[in-house]
Design a protein around this motif. Structure first.
Motif, PDB file in Angstrom:
ATOM      1  N   PHE A  37       1.790   4.845   5.972  1.00 40.61           N
ATOM      2  CA  PHE A  37       0.516   3.796   6.417  1.00 40.61           C
ATOM      3  C   PHE A  37      -0.616   4.405   7.410  1.00 40.61           C
ATOM      4  O   PHE A  37      -1.498   3.520   7.661  1.00 40.61           O
ATOM      5  N   TYR A  94       0.073  -2.823  11.765  1.00 36.94           N
ATOM      6  CA  TYR A  94      -1.045  -2.372  10.611  1.00 36.94           C
ATOM      7  C   TYR A  94      -1.530  -3.722  10.245  1.00 36.94           C
ATOM      8  O   TYR A  94      -1.044  -4.591   9.644  1.00 36.94           O
ATOM      9  N   GLY A 149      -4.356  -5.224   7.371  1.00 39.61           N
ATOM     10  CA  GLY A 149      -4.897  -5.189   6.139  1.00 39.61           C
ATOM     11  C   GLY A 149      -5.923  -6.497   6.002  1.00 39.61           C
ATOM     12  O   GLY A 149      -5.900  -7.153   6.699  1.00 39.61           O
ATOM     13  N   CYS A 206       1.908  -6.589   0.321  1.00 33.66           N
ATOM     14  CA  CYS A 206       1.311  -6.351   1.827  1.00 33.66           C
ATOM     15  C   CYS A 206       1.544  -4.901   1.902  1.00 33.66           C
ATOM     16  O   CYS A 206       0.483  -4.059   2.244  1.00 33.66           O
ATOM     17  N   LEU A 236      -1.598  -1.863   2.163  1.00 29.10           N
ATOM     18  CA  LEU A 236      -1.805  -1.126   3.225  1.00 29.10           C
ATOM     19  C   LEU A 236      -1.872   0.374   3.253  1.00 29.10           C
ATOM     20  O   LEU A 236      -2.286   1.231   3.562  1.00 29.10           O
ATOM     21  N   LYS A 281      -5.057   1.227   1.680  1.00 30.02           N
ATOM     22  CA  LYS A 281      -5.913   1.239   2.564  1.00 30.02           C
ATOM     23  C   LYS A 281      -5.848   2.717   3.264  1.00 30.02           C
ATOM     24  O   LYS A 281      -6.983   3.280   3.417  1.00 30.02           O
TER      25      LYS A 281
END
Length: 102
Positions: free
Chosen positions: A32, A49, A51, A89, A93, A96
């Motif tokens: 991540f 974390y 997002g 989720c 992440l 990303k």
């Protein structure tokens, strides 16, 4: 006509949220990137974390002989603090991280 052989590449599989348990800090960062927020309290590390649509919270504690921090708890929530679907989720992440080279 020749038909080019297409090489099928598998997308890396995202871990299930349950499989984050026991992973060390380096492994979590490989998945991540650098957390958006990190707090250290009495040996415990809390990582967050963020997002667009979800937040992953991770709690790590020192384990074993070397005291390396490992995940003992993780959760995925929306921006209002309500539990949401972990696989979606975790996937967003991870994407990303890849998009920003984190």
């Amino acid at each position: 006509k020749k038909v080019a052989n297409l090489k099928i590449t598998e997308k890396p599989k995202m871990p299930a949220i349950k499989s984050l348990a026991g992973r060390d800090a380096n492994n979590i960062q490989e998945l991540f990137g650098i957390p958006n927020f990190m707090r250290r309290d009495f040996g415990t590390q809390l990582w967050r974390y963020e997002g667009e649509a979800c937040i992953l919270n991770i709690a790590m504690y020192p384990q074993g002989h070397d005291g390396a921090h490992q995940v003992l708890h993780s959760e995925t929530i929306d921006k209002n603090g309500k539990a949401i679907d972990p696989p979606l989720c975790l996937k967003t992440l991870s994407i990303k991280k890849q998009n920003f080279g984190g």
